[in-house]
Scaffold this motif. Structure first.
Motif, short mmCIF file in Angstrom:
data_model
loop_
_atom_site.label_atom_id
_atom_site.label_comp_id
_atom_site.label_asym_id
_atom_site.label_seq_id
_atom_site.Cartn_x
_atom_site.Cartn_y
_atom_site.Cartn_z
N LEU A 296 1.07 -1.37 -0.06
CA LEU A 296 0.00 -0.03 -0.10
C LEU A 296 0.84 1.83 -0.15
O LEU A 296 0.46 2.64 -0.63
N LYS A 297 1.77 1.24 0.73
CA LYS A 297 2.93 2.69 1.33
C LYS A 297 3.76 3.46 -0.02
O LYS A 297 3.72 4.28 -0.78
N ALA A 298 3.84 2.31 -1.33
CA ALA A 298 4.36 2.38 -2.41
C ALA A 298 2.86 3.05 -3.93
O ALA A 298 3.41 3.73 -4.59
N GLY A 299 1.65 3.10 -3.16
CA GLY A 299 1.33 3.70 -4.32
C GLY A 299 0.52 5.35 -3.85
O GLY A 299 -0.15 5.77 -4.50
N LEU A 300 1.10 5.63 -3.04
CA LEU A 300 1.09 6.79 -2.04
C LEU A 300 2.03 8.03 -3.10
O LEU A 300 3.33 8.02 -3.09
N PRO A 301 1.54 9.08 -3.40
CA PRO A 301 2.30 10.21 -3.47
C PRO A 301 2.84 10.83 -2.72
O PRO A 301 3.25 10.71 -1.41
N ALA A 302 4.46 11.53 -3.21
CA ALA A 302 5.38 12.29 -2.18
C ALA A 302 3.94 13.01 -1.10
O ALA A 302 2.94 13.75 -2.46
N GLY A 303 4.49 13.48 0.22
CA GLY A 303 3.64 14.15 0.48
C GLY A 303 3.39 13.98 1.90
O GLY A 303 2.64 14.37 2.41
N TRP A 304 2.63 12.23 0.85
CA TRP A 304 1.44 11.63 1.86
C TRP A 304 2.32 10.98 3.06
O TRP A 304 3.37 10.35 2.58
N LYS A 305 1.93 9.95 4.18
CA LYS A 305 2.09 9.26 5.47
C LYS A 305 1.87 8.51 5.43
O LYS A 305 0.80 8.50 5.43
N PHE A 306 2.21 7.09 5.38
CA PHE A 306 0.95 5.75 5.92
C PHE A 306 2.38 5.24 7.11
O PHE A 306 3.66 4.82 6.91
N LEU A 307 1.20 4.53 7.71
CA LEU A 307 1.80 3.47 8.68
C LEU A 307 0.70 2.39 9.02
O LEU A 307 -0.43 2.35 8.35
N HIS A 308 1.41 1.07 9.00
CA HIS A 308 0.88 -0.20 9.08
C HIS A 308 1.12 -1.05 9.39
O HIS A 308 2.44 -0.92 9.94
N LYS A 309 0.88 -2.24 8.58
CA LYS A 309 1.19 -3.90 9.85
C LYS A 309 1.07 -4.19 8.33
O LYS A 309 -0.83 -4.62 7.78
N THR A 310 2.00 -6.12 8.26
CA THR A 310 1.31 -6.29 6.39
C THR A 310 0.98 -7.86 7.33
O THR A 310 1.63 -8.19 8.36
N GLY A 311 0.96 -8.39 6.70
CA GLY A 311 0.73 -10.05 7.03
C GLY A 311 0.23 -11.29 5.50
O GLY A 311 0.26 -10.77 4.72
N THR A 312 1.63 -12.49 6.01
CA THR A 312 1.34 -13.21 4.74
C THR A 312 0.99 -14.09 5.60
O THR A 312 2.21 -14.51 5.94
N GLY A 313 0.42 -15.50 4.73
CA GLY A 313 0.48 -16.91 5.02
C GLY A 313 0.97 -17.98 4.12
O GLY A 313 2.13 -17.64 3.44
N GLN A 314 1.16 -19.13 4.49
CA GLN A 314 1.54 -20.32 3.43
C GLN A 314 1.25 -20.27 2.04
O GLN A 314 0.12 -19.89 1.57
N ASP A 315 2.63 -20.34 1.34
CA ASP A 315 2.22 -20.15 -0.15
C ASP A 315 2.74 -21.77 -0.43
O ASP A 315 3.50 -22.52 -0.06
N TYR A 316 1.97 -22.60 -1.61
CA TYR A 316 1.94 -23.38 -2.66
C TYR A 316 1.95 -23.33 -3.64
O TYR A 316 0.86 -23.37 -4.18
N ARG A 317 3.04 -23.56 -4.33
CA ARG A 317 2.80 -23.43 -6.14
C ARG A 317 2.37 -22.15 -6.55
O ARG A 317 1.38 -22.04 -7.72
N GLY A 318 2.58 -21.23 -5.77
CA GLY A 318 2.18 -19.99 -6.42
C GLY A 318 1.02 -19.42 -5.68
O GLY A 318 0.99 -17.92 -6.08
N SER A 319 0.16 -19.47 -5.31
CA SER A 319 -0.67 -19.22 -4.49
C SER A 319 -0.65 -19.45 -3.13
O SER A 319 -0.14 -19.80 -2.39
N THR A 320 -1.14 -18.39 -2.43
CA THR A 320 -1.29 -17.59 -0.54
C THR A 320 -2.51 -17.94 -0.47
O THR A 320 -3.91 -17.32 -0.96
N ALA A 321 -2.67 -18.01 0.34
CA ALA A 321 -3.64 -17.81 2.15
C ALA A 321 -3.23 -17.34 2.91
O ALA A 321 -2.88 -16.91 3.61
#
Length: 370
Positions: A296-321
């Motif tokens: 999400l952070k990379a989609g905001l233009p200069a001058g915007w601020k962003f604070l966040h938390k990510t989450g990434t699940g287990q991956d199998y053959r290119g698919s992710t839950a």
């Protein structure tokens, strides 16, 4: 976060989006005796920031025209089960797609552990300086930079403050589980949810049990060493892994709805979940999150601020839950938005996932002030 893009099981068939969700409608206006009109905005929440004395900008009471359509088009064309929610923190509107459905949170749930710990500090039951010992028996799996120190030194003792910093900014699983153990376990987090009435947000059994169950394994502490967990998972029959993964997706024990998360972020930003000091502290920590710089952070233009938390699940053959990012975007004029994108089940490439997230946050910025 390549070290956190982990294994699961999924078919390669994209999930067809359900019929379009409509923009969230506000309750009907109530006309008073003197002709005054009161417009409810849902559950009453006292904002920590007083409304400006001057004219309210057009985007305060309603979403900018066109934003809901843009979000819908992004949602509709993305392969997999996707949930999106946007809420104006300093305003009265929100919009979503699949906003009330449960999605796997994965490491997004670290935010709820931090909130529970800070609430305990506000209540005087914990302190920032309280020391926590972490030994080999406390190690988890997947991304845990602390593990190397524990193995090298035999055990590590850290303050609650340092554990919060490590769990949120580095998404360290062992740091998070150590905080969870210290605050009273999963039941303490669930009690915090109930006390604060956070709605459709669940908390799982902890990292080790959650990930083992999702893979179709029963947790053994030996899995915390090296690639032992990966090897045990790879040895399972595909049918076992698929059954466990599908059960997880159908009823995720760590599931949450995009709307509930956006509401919780809004309440956090408004200062109604924690004390003022704890609110300021946690928002500052979230501003230093290192994971997901191209979400999400990379989609905001200069001058915007962003604070966040990510989450990434287990991956199998290119698919992710579970491939997620949630956060608070602040425009140059100080206007704040809660933005939630949860990819519950997708076989889209990782670059495509990040591009979707960037497009969502970019749309919020594009329509700001209209």
């Amino acid at each position: 976060m390549s070290a956190a893009v982990l294994a699961g099981c999924v078919s390669s068939v994209a999930i067809v989006p359900q019929p379009r969700a409509q923009q969230h409608q506000q309750p009907a206006a109530v006309r008073g005796p003197a002709g005054s009109v009161t417009v409810p905005i849902g559950q009453p929440v006292r904002s920590a920031t007083p409304r400006p004395a001057g004219p309210i900008d057009p985007g305060f009471r309603r979403a900018p025209a066109g934003l809901n359509d843009r979000i819908y088009d992004l949602w509709r064309t993305f392969p997999g089960k996707t949930g999106i929610a946007v809420q104006r923190i300093d305003g009265e509107w929100k919009l979503s797609q699949r906003g009330d459905e449960l999605f796997p949170q994965q490491s997004v749930s670290k935010l709820w552990v931090a909130l529970t710990v800070l609430d305990a500090i506000d209540q005087g039951r914990l302190t920032f300086d309280q020391r926590v010992r972490i030994g080999p028996e406390d190690l988890t799996l997947f991304y845990q930079p602390l593990a190397a120190r524990v193995r090298a030194e035999g055990s590590v003792t850290m303050s609650v403050r340092d554990l919060i910093e490590t769990a949120i900014t580095k998404s360290d699983n062992t740091a998070n589980d150590s905080l969870l153990r210290t605050v009273g376990g999963p039941d303490a987090v669930r009690a915090f949810f109930d006390k604060k009435d956070l709605g459709a947000i669940r908390f799982g059994p902890g990292e080790r049990l959650l990930q083992a169950g999702t893979a179709g394994l029963k947790w053994q502490q030996a899995y915390s060493v090296g690639r032992a967990f990966h090897q045990a998972r790879a040895a399972l029959p595909d049918a076992t892994r698929l059954a466990a993964r599908n059960a997880y997706l159908a009823n995720p024990p760590d599931g949450a709805s995009p709307e509930a998360i956006a509401s919780a972020l809004t309440r956090l930003a408004r200062g109604t979940l924690l004390s003022p000091d704890s609110t300021e502290y946690l928002l500052d920590v979230m501003s230093r999150t290192r994971s997901g710089p191209r979400r999400l952070k990379a989609g905001l233009p200069a001058g915007w601020k962003f604070l966040h938390k990510t989450g990434t699940g287990q991956d199998y053959r290119g698919s992710t839950a579970g491939y997620n990012d949630i956060g608070i975007a602040t425009a140059p004029d100080g206007t704040r938005y809660a933005i939630v994108v949860l990819l519950g089940d997708t076989n889209a490439s990782v670059p495509a996932r990040m591009e979707l997230m960037q497009a969502v946050s970019g749309a919020v910025a594009d329509y700001h002030g209209r």
